[in-house]
Design a protein around this motif. Structure first.
Motif, PDB file in Angstrom:
ATOM      1  N   ASP A   1       0.831  -1.251  -0.082  1.00 45.50           N
ATOM      2  CA  ASP A   1      -0.098  -0.121   0.040  1.00 45.50           C
ATOM      3  C   ASP A   1       0.759   1.220  -0.036  1.00 45.50           C
ATOM      4  O   ASP A   1       0.397   2.278  -0.400  1.00 45.50           O
ATOM      5  CB  ASP A   1      -0.932   0.118   1.272  1.00 45.50           C
ATOM      6  N   ARG A   2       2.179   1.270   0.546  1.00 43.86           N
ATOM      7  CA  ARG A   2       2.879   2.281   0.463  1.00 43.86           C
ATOM      8  C   ARG A   2       3.752   2.828  -0.874  1.00 43.86           C
ATOM      9  O   ARG A   2       4.569   3.652  -0.975  1.00 43.86           O
ATOM     10  CB  ARG A   2       4.195   2.068   1.715  1.00 43.86           C
ATOM     11  N   SER A   3       3.500   1.829  -1.999  1.00 39.27           N
ATOM     12  CA  SER A   3       4.230   2.079  -2.919  1.00 39.27           C
ATOM     13  C   SER A   3       4.181   3.305  -3.806  1.00 39.27           C
ATOM     14  O   SER A   3       5.073   4.004  -4.273  1.00 39.27           O
ATOM     15  CB  SER A   3       3.819   1.058  -4.170  1.00 39.27           C
ATOM     16  N   ASP A   4       2.909   4.152  -3.426  1.00 39.05           N
ATOM     17  CA  ASP A   4       2.647   5.313  -3.807  1.00 39.05           C
ATOM     18  C   ASP A   4       2.694   6.417  -2.854  1.00 39.05           C
ATOM     19  O   ASP A   4       2.443   7.595  -3.245  1.00 39.05           O
ATOM     20  CB  ASP A   4       1.313   5.472  -4.716  1.00 39.05           C
ATOM     21  N   TRP A   5       3.428   6.230  -1.750  1.00 38.82           N
ATOM     22  CA  TRP A   5       3.140   7.037  -0.748  1.00 38.82           C
ATOM     23  C   TRP A   5       4.461   8.065  -0.691  1.00 38.82           C
ATOM     24  O   TRP A   5       5.355   7.532  -1.332  1.00 38.82           O
ATOM     25  CB  TRP A   5       3.404   6.413   0.603  1.00 38.82           C
ATOM     26  N   PRO A   6       4.366   9.366  -0.389  1.00 37.36           N
ATOM     27  CA  PRO A   6       5.512   9.999  -0.476  1.00 37.36           C
ATOM     28  C   PRO A   6       6.562   9.512   0.684  1.00 37.36           C
ATOM     29  O   PRO A   6       6.151   9.171   1.785  1.00 37.36           O
ATOM     30  CB  PRO A   6       5.097  11.720  -0.211  1.00 37.36           C
ATOM     31  N   SER A   7       7.985   9.621   0.436  1.00 35.51           N
ATOM     32  CA  SER A   7       8.665   9.447   1.537  1.00 35.51           C
ATOM     33  C   SER A   7       9.110  10.594   2.381  1.00 35.51           C
ATOM     34  O   SER A   7       9.570  10.192   3.573  1.00 35.51           O
ATOM     35  CB  SER A   7      10.087   9.096   0.924  1.00 35.51           C
TER      36      SER A   7
ATOM     37  N   ILE B   1      -5.073  20.747   6.259  1.00 32.10           N
ATOM     38  CA  ILE B   1      -5.410  20.746   4.841  1.00 32.10           C
ATOM     39  C   ILE B   1      -4.317  19.783   4.397  1.00 32.10           C
ATOM     40  O   ILE B   1      -3.337  19.577   4.772  1.00 32.10           O
ATOM     41  CB  ILE B   1      -5.768  21.901   4.194  1.00 32.10           C
ATOM     42  N   ALA B   2      -5.090  18.950   3.208  1.00 36.71           N
ATOM     43  CA  ALA B   2      -4.049  18.034   2.368  1.00 36.71           C
ATOM     44  C   ALA B   2      -4.281  18.250   0.914  1.00 36.71           C
ATOM     45  O   ALA B   2      -5.273  18.721   0.490  1.00 36.71           O
ATOM     46  CB  ALA B   2      -4.000  16.527   2.687  1.00 36.71           C
ATOM     47  N   ARG B   3      -3.321  18.077   0.110  1.00 30.95           N
ATOM     48  CA  ARG B   3      -3.357  18.114  -1.313  1.00 30.95           C
ATOM     49  C   ARG B   3      -4.270  17.112  -1.697  1.00 30.95           C
ATOM     50  O   ARG B   3      -4.257  15.826  -1.102  1.00 30.95           O
ATOM     51  CB  ARG B   3      -2.321  17.760  -1.863  1.00 30.95           C
ATOM     52  N   CYS B   4      -5.277  17.381  -2.423  1.00 28.95           N
ATOM     53  CA  CYS B   4      -6.532  16.380  -2.675  1.00 28.95           C
ATOM     54  C   CYS B   4      -5.766  15.339  -3.563  1.00 28.95           C
ATOM     55  O   CYS B   4      -6.588  14.139  -3.689  1.00 28.95           O
ATOM     56  CB  CYS B   4      -7.661  17.036  -3.381  1.00 28.95           C
ATOM     57  N   ASP B   5      -4.611  15.363  -4.193  1.00 29.06           N
ATOM     58  CA  ASP B   5      -4.215  14.382  -5.007  1.00 29.06           C
ATOM     59  C   ASP B   5      -3.151  13.248  -4.405  1.00 29.06           C
ATOM     60  O   ASP B   5      -2.705  12.464  -4.990  1.00 29.06           O
ATOM     61  CB  ASP B   5      -3.462  15.007  -6.269  1.00 29.06           C
ATOM     62  N   LEU B   6      -3.110  13.483  -3.245  1.00 29.21           N
ATOM     63  CA  LEU B   6      -2.444  12.559  -2.244  1.00 29.21           C
ATOM     64  C   LEU B   6      -2.958  11.247  -2.158  1.00 29.21           C
ATOM     65  O   LEU B   6      -4.197  11.213  -2.166  1.00 29.21           O
ATOM     66  CB  LEU B   6      -2.002  12.966  -0.866  1.00 29.21           C
ATOM     67  N   PRO B   7      -2.147  10.431  -2.106  1.00 22.20           N
ATOM     68  CA  PRO B   7      -2.970   8.925  -2.261  1.00 22.20           C
ATOM     69  C   PRO B   7      -3.862   8.684  -1.103  1.00 22.20           C
ATOM     70  O   PRO B   7      -3.606   9.031   0.110  1.00 22.20           O
ATOM     71  CB  PRO B   7      -1.861   7.794  -2.038  1.00 22.20           C
ATOM     72  N   GLU B   8      -4.699   8.026  -1.368  1.00 21.57           N
ATOM     73  CA  GLU B   8      -6.023   7.833  -0.300  1.00 21.57           C
ATOM     74  C   GLU B   8      -5.578   7.099   0.831  1.00 21.57           C
ATOM     75  O   GLU B   8      -5.820   7.409   1.843  1.00 21.57           O
ATOM     76  CB  GLU B   8      -7.386   7.085  -0.871  1.00 21.57           C
TER      77      GLU B   8
END
Length: 323
Positions: free
Chosen positions: A23-29, A255-262
């Motif tokens: 699940d972390r594959s598209d997370w920011p580091s 707030i968060a960027r709306c395009d961050l991974p769910e």
């Protein structure tokens, strides 16, 4: 039987761990949280929250000093920051394309994450002024609204205008305005600040002051027009008060960027909501950083990751408020 159960449990844990890694594959580091000026409530809260998320999720994260709510909205919306702290007034303007930082451009990549705390709006005058009510503020009264472009300057001034108050605007730090009030160069200070307000406490120790309440009708009119909530200033907030004072407050939200991974935002929300004790150790205002207070946001869409955590835990969010 015991051996079989142990093997089954180990297998389930391995599957869960593998899924978590996948699940972390598209997370920011790493990530940065936009706060405000150095040593402000936003700075302390935001940096502490960033450290909590980084520690719990094994990431690199930190807070960054910024110009505050307006700039944080613009930086998150533009993708420069993953997270930021803001108030619902600037957020409403941003959604409507009325942000002074991007006039005419609706900001549609900033999503609500979680409620932080409410900033109450309160009015202070010297008792010697004879001002005891909002309706009783004379035309041309010199009112201090804090630093230029602050929440009080932008929104409390508009609130008083909507209530029919005609005034002469003054700006400056709360310390400067307090000194001017005491010296007779100012008549009223309209605060948007966490309670108790140190300069009011100092004033009350030197002279008699009035903390002016909203009437029920005035409060209702403001609630209909502005992105604020009902609020009562507790009598414990100042030694001059004998009872709670009716007011309004503007909520602060992360707030968060709306395009961050769910999945990433889901985990960020989970860690935040499940560690309120650690957040309160960062700053006492975090006592209201609880899921029940999501109801105060009717301005920004919630990030779907955050919304998923809330709905899974029984907190309702209107579908129109989920990105």
């Amino acid at each position: 039987m015991h051996h079989t159960t142990t093997k089954l449990l180990a297998g389930l844990l391995w599957v869960a761990a593998t899924a978590a890694l996948a699940d972390r594959s598209d997370w920011p580091s790493d990530f940065i949280v936009g706060t405000a000026s150095h040593d402000s409530t936003y700075d302390v809260y935001g940096s502490g929250w960033a450290n909590l998320i980084a520690d719990e999720l094994g990431l690199s994260g930190s807070g960054a000093v910024t110009g505050g709510p307006l700039q944080n909205l613009a930086l998150v919306n533009g993708g420069d920051l993953a997270f930021g702290l803001t108030t619902l007034g600037p957020a409403a303007d941003a959604v409507a394309g009325q942000s002074p930082l991007a006039p005419g451009v609706p900001m549609d990549n900033a999503c609500a994450l979680f409620p932080m705390y409410a900033t109450p709006f309160s009015i202070t005058a010297l008792s010697s002024s004879g001002i005891t009510s909002i309706a009783g503020i004379p035309d041309g009264t010199r009112i201090g609204f804090g630093p230029s472009a602050s929440t009080a300057d932008a929104y409390f001034s508009a609130i008083l205008e909507a209530l029919g108050v005609s005034f002469e605007r003054r700006n400056g730090s709360w310390n400067e305005l307090s000194a001017q009030l005491q010296e007779g160069q100012l008549d009223v200070i309209a605060f948007a600040a966490d309670l108790p307000i140190p300069v009011v406490s100092r004033l009350a120790g030197q002279t008699d002051v009035n903390i002016i309440a909203f009437t029920e009708e005035e409060q209702a009119r403001v609630l209909e027009t502005f992105p604020v909530s009902e609020y009562w200033i507790p009598a414990s907030a100042d030694t001059t008060l004998e009872e709670d004072v009716r007011a309004v407050a503007m909520w602060n939200f992360a707030i968060a960027r709306c395009d961050l991974p769910e999945d990433f935002v889901y985990e960020v929300t989970r860690v935040t909501m499940e560690n309120n004790d650690k957040l309160r150790d960062v700053h006492h205002v975090a006592e209201t950083t609880i899921p029940e207070n999501i109801v105060h946001n009717a301005v920004l869409p919630f990030h779907p990751g955050a919304a998923r955590w809330y709905t899974e835990h029984g907190y309702e969010i209107d579908e129109s408020l989920i990105r």
